[in-house]
Design an enzyme around this catalytic site. Structure first.
Site, PDB file in Angstrom:
ATOM      1  CD  GLU A  96      -2.971   1.334  -0.123  1.00 27.55           C
ATOM      2  OE1 GLU A  96      -3.531   0.464  -0.031  1.00 27.55           O
ATOM      3  OE2 GLU A  96      -2.965   2.484  -0.130  1.00 27.55           O
ATOM      4  CG  ASP A 102      -1.051   4.997  -1.021  1.00 29.24           C
ATOM      5  OD1 ASP A 102      -2.043   3.949  -2.217  1.00 29.24           O
ATOM      6  OD2 ASP A 102      -1.267   5.084   0.414  1.00 29.24           O
ATOM      7  CB  SER A 139      -5.388   1.824  -2.416  1.00 29.73           C
ATOM      8  OG  SER A 139      -5.737   1.465  -0.704  1.00 29.73           O
ATOM      9  CG  ASP A 149     -21.071  11.402 -17.255  1.00 33.78           C
ATOM     10  OD1 ASP A 149     -20.480  10.461 -15.830  1.00 33.78           O
ATOM     11  OD2 ASP A 149     -21.983  11.484 -17.368  1.00 33.78           O
ATOM     12  N   GLY A 197     -24.019  11.673 -15.696  1.00 34.19           N
ATOM     13  CA  GLY A 197     -23.847  12.318 -14.412  1.00 34.19           C
ATOM     14  C   GLY A 197     -23.358  11.658 -13.585  1.00 34.19           C
TER      15      GLY A 197
END
Ligand SMILES: *[C@@H]1O[C@H](CO)[C@@H](O)[C@H](O)[C@H]1NC(C)=O
Ligand SMILES: *[C@@H]1O[C@H](CO)[C@@H](O)[C@H](O)[C@H]1NC(C)=O
Ligand SMILES: *[C@@H]1O[C@H](CO)[C@@H](O)[C@H](O)[C@H]1NC(C)=O
Length: 585
Positions: free
Chosen positions: A294, A298, A505, A547, A566
């Site tokens: 993780e 990141d 993540s 979108d 939307g």
């Protein structure tokens, strides 16, 4: 003789104590669980003489004003837009009223907690108490509980109470009924061994023009994919002396500096030689021989997109493994509070912060969730954008049963994703077009009402849904995610080797990188940071997103919500288009 004088003294003590005891022994329940939270097992009673730190969250006197201010300073049509509070101004609004301080003080005096065992800092009072003392004060029964999956042991209680008079003065006491710990929390990433990693990009992408998105991005994601997809390739950061991006790491996860260099050499050659700063909070580690999936994901993707913006990795420590026989005081070992209180005490705070952990909302007591959510509001009020991943279980993981004794199956929103003062990021996959990825967490809070900034977008969706899933979700709750980004097949270097990692993540650091560049653009133009972005992205900047109109997030034995035109609870408003957003900020 001796006996009788003690007897008289005891009687005298009773007479004096009586009016007081009425005040402080009249307890009313603050929070309780019906069953032991899932994943935890009862082990033994907590030793009565064990000492630990009890945090009392005093009612923040002007929290309503802080939230109202946050809404004004983040509303692009308001004259206060962008005029963030100073640290001192925000602290003044969350400071407790003197009535609150006095009431809590006399409660502590009644329980004979001495000054040497009390630490006060603003709206928190930390007490060093024994289990027996805490049980008396809170009408609680502390036990040792075990979490086999994380081998974590904690001291918690199934319920706690406060004197009636204190209910209006104390928001929360911890640790009590929140069982979540640094290690038991869920990270929102997972390895994807089924996706064959790419070892080197060939040829190196040319970023002098806005690159075409390579078709390889359909299966594996690199910084080149994201920079082309979200149109950040040609932007050159200028405000690197001021602008910062922070990654909050909670588990015992460390970001590896050698892996980052390997990553840069393969996927972002212009960044080779640059690095990030690690800040250790509350005894957090930085073991460079133990790279975390993780943490590496990141930091490799926040730097991979925002380079050369300075990045900071916050490594927050938990307490050492809990030992019920030890006389060493244990700390509360709870996530969020240590880091949030640390970061709010800093004189400069990164303008963008991303975090990729969470839990089912129903496992976090309401009083605790509200208090933590208000701390995120405080971060927003001083000008930080706080991103959270939306979770990796669609509308809910596991059997989705409620823990209120009814055992009903309901969609399970995640926290802090459900907090209205954070910006929650869902996941997409594939390119041309991007579609919602099936694990993308999405839903509606049962704790927090729908904030006005998302009224139009969310009511349109809910109306369109009609009676589908009626009763399974809370149509009036805060809905998430707010936006989305790629979340599948990220190429991450771990221990020198490239592997594929997926999860929201991956999406949250990606969006954090894009918004760090938007902050750079604003700051370079003499403006303030964006701060809390939700009111902006649901109004004037809503067309700054691609979108996403396909994909769904199954869970809880259902097909889940479907992405469409939307806002939708799979991909929110969509994925960021940096060049378009630049025209709105
Ligand atoms: C209060 O804070 C000080 C300094 O941070 C620390 O040394 C001390 O142990 C704390 N005491 C309690 C009761 O938490
Ligand atoms: C952003 O990039 C996409 C291609 O990924 C392109 O279609 C779009 O027009 C770009 N946006 C702007 C504002 O140039
Ligand atoms: C829906 O959310 C509101 C808060 O926003 C809450 O008061 C209400 O209890 C929730 N309803 C259900 C059925 O959970």
């Amino acid at each position: 003789m001796f006996w009788s004088s003690t007897f008289v003294l005891a009687l005298a003590h009773l007479c004096v104590a009586k009016p007081l005891s009425k005040r402080w022994d009249n307890l009313a329940e603050k929070h309780s669980w019906v069953d032991i939270p899932r994943g935890w097992e009862y082990l033994s009673p907590a030793p009565a003489d064990m000492r630990f730190d009890l945090r009392v969250g005093l009612k923040q006197d002007k929290i309503e004003d802080l939230i109202a201010t946050l809404m004004e300073t983040s509303d692009p049509s308001h004259e206060r837009y962008g005029k963030h509070l100073s640290k001192a101004e925000a602290e003044a609004l969350v400071a407790p009223h003197s009535t609150t301080v006095n009431a809590v003080d006399s409660w502590l005096e009644y329980h004979e907690i001495g000054d040497k065992d009390i630490n006060r800092s603003g709206d928190w009072v930390t007490l060093r108490v024994t289990v027996a003392q805490a049980e008396r004060m809170l009408g609680a029964k502390y036990n040792v509980y075990h979490h086999p999956v994380s081998s974590q042991k904690v001291v918690r209680t199934m319920s706690y109470s406060l004197p009636r008079e204190l209910h209006s003065h104390v928001d929360v006491v911890a640790p009590t009924t929140y069982f979540g710990t640094l290690r038991s929390m869920r990270t929102t990433s997972f390895l994807q061994p089924e996706i064959k990693p790419v070892e080197q990009e060939d040829p190196a992408p040319d970023f002098s023009i806005n690159a075409v998105v390579p078709t390889s991005c359909n299966s594996v994601i690199t910084p080149a994919c994201l920079r082309a997809l979200y149109n950040t390739s040609t932007y050159v950061p200028k405000a690197t002396a001021t602008n910062k991006l922070g990654v909050a790491g909670y588990l015992d996860e460390f970001a590896n500096r050698a892996d980052l260099q390997t990553f840069f050499r393969q996927f972002r050659t212009d960044a080779v030689g640059s690095s990030f700063t690690t800040v250790q909070v509350n005894g957090g580690g930085d073991d460079q021989n133990d790279p975390g999936v993780e943490a590496n994901l990141d930091i490799q993707y926040t730097t991979g997109i925002s380079f050369p913006t300075p990045n900071i990795y916050y490594s927050t420590g938990g307490s050492p493994p809990f030992n019920p026989d030890s006389q060493t005081p244990t700390n509360t070992n709870e996530p969020y509070l240590d880091w949030l209180n640390f970061i709010l005490a800093q004189s400069t705070i990164p303008q963008v912060i991303t975090t990729s952990y969470g839990d089912d909302e129903q496992t976090v007591p309401n009083d605790y969730a509200v208090r933590v959510c208000n701390l995120f509001a405080q971060l927003g009020s001083v000008g930080s954008t706080v991103f959270f991943s939306s979770g990796d279980f669609g509308v809910g993981g596991g059997d989705c049963r409620t823990n209120d004794g009814t055992n009903k199956v309901l969609f399970q929103p995640a926290f802090p994703a459900s907090c209205p003062f954070v910006t929650t990021v869902g996941g997409t996959t594939r390119v041309n077009p991007e579609i919602g990825v099936s694990f993308s967490g999405g839903g509606f809070s049962r704790y927090f009402a729908r904030p006005s900034y998302q009224n139009t977008a969310v009511s349109t969706f809910v109306t369109g849904l009609g009676t589908k899933f009626s009763g399974l979700y809370n149509a009036t709750g805060r809905a998430y995610p707010d936006l989305a980004a790629q979340g599948n097949g990220f190429q991450v270097v771990i221990g020198g080797r490239v592997g594929s990692v997926g999860g929201t993540s991956a999406s949250s650091p990606t969006v954090a990188g894009v918004f760090a560049l938007l902050n750079d653009f604003r700051i370079a133009n003499g403006k303030s940071s964006l701060g809390f972005i939700n009111p902006l992205i649901y109004s004037t900047a809503s067309t700054g997103f691609n979108d996403i109109v396909a994909g769904s997030n199954p869970g809880c034995g259902t097909t889940g919500f479907t992405a469409g035109k939307g806002w939708d609870p799979v991909t929110g408003l969509g994925t960021p288009d940096f060049l378009k957003l630049q025209t709105f900020v």
